[in-house]
Design an enzyme around this catalytic site. Structure first.
Site, short mmCIF file in Angstrom:
data_model
loop_
_atom_site.label_atom_id
_atom_site.label_comp_id
_atom_site.label_asym_id
_atom_site.label_seq_id
_atom_site.Cartn_x
_atom_site.Cartn_y
_atom_site.Cartn_z
CG HIS A 185 -2.08 -1.09 1.15
ND1 HIS A 185 -2.67 -1.73 2.18
CD2 HIS A 185 -2.72 -1.43 0.09
CE1 HIS A 185 -3.51 -2.16 1.59
NE2 HIS A 185 -3.77 -2.27 0.13
CD GLU A 407 -3.35 -10.54 -14.27
OE1 GLU A 407 -3.33 -10.25 -13.22
OE2 GLU A 407 -4.45 -11.27 -14.53
CG ASP A 431 -0.30 -11.10 -10.43
OD1 ASP A 431 0.42 -11.31 -9.35
OD2 ASP A 431 -1.49 -10.90 -10.40
CB CYS A 478 -2.42 -2.36 -17.44
SG CYS A 478 -2.71 -4.08 -16.99
#
Length: 547
Positions: A185, A407, A431, A478
């Site tokens: 985060h 991914e 990922d 992305c």
């Protein structure tokens, strides 16, 4: 000048200023009192967790976008019945409420860390819940951010979501933490605010409060400097920001090859006025902290708000990326030993096809009510059959453009087959790096393997781009790699057709592309692909661009 400390640069930019450490939260006394009334103690613990959840919900209401999503998730964790039951059991075993909460959360943290991936990232959230509950029960205040009376570099062992979401960018120049990873985060919210950030920086807590440091959120270097050098570093950084801001317009190379620079967003608050569009709209925010799925009408309103803000620009919607590694109570999915390899993303539709069907219906309604150019893609696609089934569902819902996220290596290796059944693919490099190198993205000891410059990852990206060229279909990126200005040149040189990133990353990428021709980008891509490792790839490209 002293030797530099090195961590993982997770939010680009350079600055300098005095370092000030985040104060430690209240700690439990050494002496554990006896429990006189078990039921009364259980009530105290329950009220403390409820109070923490309420405070986090109030904080979530004060912010928008990714910050609101992060805080809402933590509030849900504080109210989780599993945690409450574990605390009650600890009280029944003779532990007073504060110790019972610390014990129960400690056990959950250990489990989450062992599970890895998304769960490991949530260990810091659990620590924040524990600290807030303990402070409440001990009737002590939770320490806030330092207030030295001047702009400063915030240092910490780790930061809670609440601390990061609510910090003032006018006071905090940069963030440096001892722990954390590229998808923590701290990293996510620092990027959203345009603050330079370095995580996984061993030794940062040895830097004394007030000592002047320079921070490079691109290279991950943190260096103690003389106080007299601070203004020079900050002035140079300000000149660079002004230079980047002066360059406007759509993304393109020096010879005019168009490369749309679009945004990764969690909601309308993350959209900036001059954005070319949205390359990744994460829809999880609408599903968090709920015991039942949002209705079609509720979803439609939320999607229409974002679509309306974009006018006729493109928005790529990622369908719900949840499951065992991002648990949503209403899904009722079983616990898994290895959630990173389990039921997540599109795989949730195997057990709950109605959730996907209702989401596609809501997206279609919102698209029809606005002028936005809406594309839809599924996360965690592994096979051509999955891509084909998803594309059929998208078109049945009345949406014309269906895509798949790349991914996992299986999807990358078969990108040419996927592009026979979908209209585009978008590569999630976070990922893809984790699965290709078999390295948990929260394991700081494996940060070198998680580097998107790893040749194995670049080869998979290049393979996808080749598939896009042969089928004449778009291939975007992305993942966070798209926001690295130097790596952006390599991706474009491989044939990637669009780059999606957080808004603060756009100016530097735009400027880098504008300074190089497509042919130069293709040369840089060959240099990176020919390099023996990630460090050599980055150095080779950096040397070529500086030459």
């Amino acid at each position: 000048m002293r030797d530099a400390l090195t961590g993982l640069g997770v939010s680009p930019g350079r600055t300098a200023g005095p370092a000030f450490r985040m104060a430690a939260p209240p700690t439990l006394p050494d002496t554990v009192p006896a429990v006189a009334d078990v039921e009364a103690e259980k009530t105290l613990a329950t009220k403390a967790l409820t109070q923490v959840s309420s405070v986090l919900e109030e904080l979530a209401a004060r912010v928008d976008g990714e910050a609101a999503e992060v805080l809402a998730t933590e509030a849900m964790m504080a109210a989780d019945k599993t945690l409450a039951d574990a605390v009650a059991a600890a009280v029944a075993g003779g532990r007073p409420a504060p110790w019972a909460i610390a014990d129960a959360i400690g056990a959950q943290q250990e489990t989450f860390t062992q599970l890895g991936g998304y769960f490991a990232e949530r260990a810091a959230d659990l620590a924040d819940i524990r600290d807030r509950a303990v402070a409440h029960l001990l009737d002590e205040p939770m320490p806030g951010l330092p207030v030295p009376g001047r702009p400063y570099v915030l240092t910490a062992d780790d930061l809670s979501p609440a601390d990061t979401a609510l910090l003032d960018p006018n006071s905090v120049l940069a963030i440096v933490t001892r722990r954390g990873g590229p998808t923590s985060h701290t990293a996510i919210l620092a990027r959203a605010r345009g603050l330079p950030a370095v995580v996984g920086c061993a030794g940062i807590l040895d830097v004394e409060d007030g000592a002047a440091v320079s921070v490079d959120g691109t290279t991950g270097e943190v260096t103690e400097i003389d106080e007299s050098e601070v203004d020079g570093v900050r002035e140079a950084a300000a000149r660079e920001r002004e230079r980047l801001a002066a360059l406007t317009g759509p993304g393109r190379t020096a010879d005019g090859h168009a490369v749309p620079l679009v945004l990764n967003v969690g909601g309308v608050a993350d959209v900036v006025a001059d954005a070319e569009g949205v390359g990744l709209f994460r829809t999880e925010f609408l599903f968090l902290g709920r015991t039942s799925a949002p209705s079609v009408a509720e979803q439609e309103r939320a999607y229409a708000e974002l679509f309306g803000a974009l006018g006729g620009r493109k928005v790529v919607v990622r369908t719900l990326d949840a499951g065992a590694d991002k648990p949503l109570p209403f899904l009722g999915l079983a616990a898994e030993e290895n959630p990173a390899l389990g039921v997540r993303g599109l795989r949730v539709a195997r057990a709950h096809p109605e959730v996907l069907a209702e989401q596609l219906e809501a997206i279609a309604r919102a698209a029809n009510a606005t002028a936005a150019d809406v594309w839809v893609m599924a996360p965690m696609v592994a096979t051509t059959a999955e891509a084909e089934e998803f594309a059929a569902a998208v078109r049945t819902a009345g949406l014309p453009v269906a895509g798949a996220m790349i991914e996992v290596p299986a999807a990358a290796l078969r990108a040419n087959k996927l592009l026979e059944v979908v209209d585009f693919v978008s590569i999630g490099t976070n990922d893809l790096s984790q699965y290709t190198l078999a390295a948990d993205r929260m394991n700081g000891d494996l940060a070198d393997l998680l580097d998107p410059w790893q040749p194995a990852v670049l080869e998979l990206v290049a393979s996808c781009a080749d598939a896009g060229r042969s089928t004449h279909k778009p291939v975007g990126v992305c993942g966070e790699a798209a926001g690295d200005p130097l790596l952006a040149l390599v991706l474009v040189g491989m044939g990637v057709t669009s780059l999606s990133m957080s808004a603060p990353s756009v100016p530097a990428v735009r400027a880098m592309l504008a300074a190089h021709t497509l042919a130069e980008c293709e040369h840089l891509a060959r240099l990176a692909l020919d390099a023996p490792d990630a460090v050599a790839a980055r150095q080779a490209v950096a040397a070529a661009t500086n030459g």
